[in-house]
Structures are given as C-alpha cells and as structure tokens.
Design a protein around this motif. Structure first.
Motif, PDB file in Angstrom:
ATOM      1  N   MET A 191       0.832  -1.200   0.000  1.00 47.55           N
ATOM      2  CA  MET A 191       0.000   0.000   0.000  1.00 47.55           C
ATOM      3  C   MET A 191       0.872   1.258   0.000  1.00 47.55           C
TER       4      MET A 191
ATOM      5  N   TYR B 249       0.823   4.579  -2.430  1.00 42.65           N
ATOM      6  CA  TYR B 249       0.692   5.914  -1.835  1.00 42.65           C
ATOM      7  C   TYR B 249       1.839   6.816  -2.280  1.00 42.65           C
TER       8      TYR B 249
ATOM      9  N   VAL C 216      -2.268  -7.111  -3.905  1.00 46.77           N
ATOM     10  CA  VAL C 216      -2.614  -6.169  -2.839  1.00 46.77           C
ATOM     11  C   VAL C 216      -4.127  -5.995  -2.856  1.00 46.77           C
ATOM     12  N   SER C 217      -4.709  -5.795  -1.699  1.00 47.23           N
ATOM     13  CA  SER C 217      -6.171  -5.693  -1.618  1.00 47.23           C
ATOM     14  C   SER C 217      -6.673  -4.430  -2.295  1.00 47.23           C
TER      15      SER C 217
ATOM     16  N   SER D 212      -6.609  -1.443  -0.056  1.00 47.27           N
ATOM     17  CA  SER D 212      -5.287  -0.814   0.067  1.00 47.27           C
ATOM     18  C   SER D 212      -5.021   0.128  -1.096  1.00 47.27           C
TER      19      SER D 212
ATOM     20  N   ALA E 233      -4.823   4.076  -0.374  1.00 48.47           N
ATOM     21  CA  ALA E 233      -3.530   4.707  -0.687  1.00 48.47           C
ATOM     22  C   ALA E 233      -3.736   5.935  -1.557  1.00 48.47           C
TER      23      ALA E 233
END
Length: 234
Positions: free
Chosen positions: A1, A5, A85-86, A89, A93
């Motif tokens: 995440m 970001y 990745v979920s 997330s 992010a």
C-alpha cells in the motif's frame, strides 16, 4: 500500500496538477484571509474558513479527477487490479495521497495567520475547531471525488461530476431552512456538509459531526472499492 501511496503522491509533482492545486489554494487562502480579517479589522477567522470551504467546489476536483480515471484511460488499472494487494489498500492509498497534499497545503496556508496574531489576539479555540472541521470536510469530499473518478476514464468528466456533487452538498446548507416539508428538510440537512459545520465555526468541538464526516469518507471509500471489485471480476 505504501508503494502505491508514494507513487500517487509523487505523481502530483511529476505533472502540473500538484503545483496548480498548491498555487491556487495558497493564493486564494491568502486573499480570503485578507478580505475577511484585515479588511474588516477583526481577528476572527470563522468567515475565512467558511468561505474557503465553498471554494472546495473547485479545489477538491483538481485533486481527485485523475486518481482512478487516469489509470482507466491508460489501462494501467489492469496492473493494479491484478496486483497482490487488496482493493481497499489501493483505494485508501490513493485517498491518502490526495488528502496528504491537501492537508500539507492547508497547513502551509495557516502561516497567513501569523500577521493576524501579530496585530491582534487570535481566538485559538476558534482556529483549532475550524481547522478540524475543514480537515474533516475535505476528507469527506476527497472520498466523494475519488468515487466519481472511479466511474469514468475521463478526467474532465470526473472533475465535472465532482463539482456538481460538491456544489449540491454545499447549496443544501443554504436552502434547507426554506424547505417546508419536515421529512425533506431533515433529509436535505443530513446531506448538507455545511449544516454540521456550524459548531466548528463558533469554536465548539463537535464529536458527532466528526463521526458524520468520517462516516461519509468511509462510505465512499467502500463504494469505490466495490466499483473496482466489479471491474476486477468483469
């Protein structure tokens, strides 16, 4: 995440969007503060923060219009959707990147209060409560803009859609009192972002309003995740 970001936050400055947002925000906030304090010879900042929120109609869409629509346009969303990745997330992010840029610029703009405090006495309770209120409203509106950005591949359409929704939520606060039907008036007041800001404006710390703004943020982040989930399995 964190990688998403970091990439999203840096993308604001590899393009012109981040610089445009900061320039417009800081110029606008400086002018508004002068007009609402020095021009009227007062140290009260309540009107400054309130009018600044109205300008979020334009400022927030600048931040959010590209968050997911640009990924869809360039087809890089397929990489994100298949990444290990979920979806939460990914969405959070992107939300956090936009919120970080907003909050950083907002904090810089508060340096304008130094001259006000130098020539008068600032009501710090009023400043802090308004700061918290504006921050909460911004978080809610960024989440709404993120959701609208997920619905289209056009940045222009995402910006126009965000402007329309935010404008409607701002105007509800001005017209709710004139609605005669009680049920409709209560419903309109619930969606009005300005109605719940009243206590912050007077220097009061309103926990229920903070919960409301956080709930709005959570709802639209959840809806954005659902949009991406639908696209993942399409």
């Amino acid at each position: 995440m964190f990688a998403i970001y970091k990439r999203e936050l840096s993308s604001y400055f590899t393009s012109t969007i981040g610089f445009i947002f900061m320039a417009v925000f800081l110029a606008l906030s400086g002018a508004l503060l002068w007009l609402t304090t020095f021009f009227f010879a007062t140290t009260s900042c309540a009107n400054y923060f309130f009018i600044l929120i109205v300008f979020f109609i334009i400022l927030v869409p600048i931040l959010t219009m590209k968050l997911l629509s640009d990924e869809r346009r360039t087809r890089t969303d397929q990489i994100l959707l298949t990444a290990p990745v979920s979806l939460f997330s990914i969405v959070f992010a992107k939300f956090l990147a936009a919120f970080t840029l907003f909050e950083g610029t907002f904090l810089i703009s508060l340096l304008n209060l130094i001259p006000v405090g130098k020539y008068g006495t600032l009501n710090m309770a009023e400043v802090i409560s308004n700061f918290i209120g504006v921050t909460c409203i911004a978080a809610a509106l960024i989440a709404i803009g993120l959701f609208i950005s997920s619905l289209t591949e056009s940045q222009f359409a995402a910006a126009i859609g965000s402007i329309a929704v935010i404008l409607a939520m701002v105007l509800m606060g001005f017209f709710s009192a004139s609605i005669e039907n009680t049920t409709v008036r209560v419903a309109v007041k619930w969606f009005s972002i300005l109605d719940r800001y009243a206590n912050f404006r007077t220097g009061l710390f309103d926990v229920s309003s903070i919960v409301y703004y956080i709930s709005i943020s959570a709802i639209f982040i959840f809806l954005t995740v659902r949009v991406l989930e639908k696209r993942r399995w399409a």
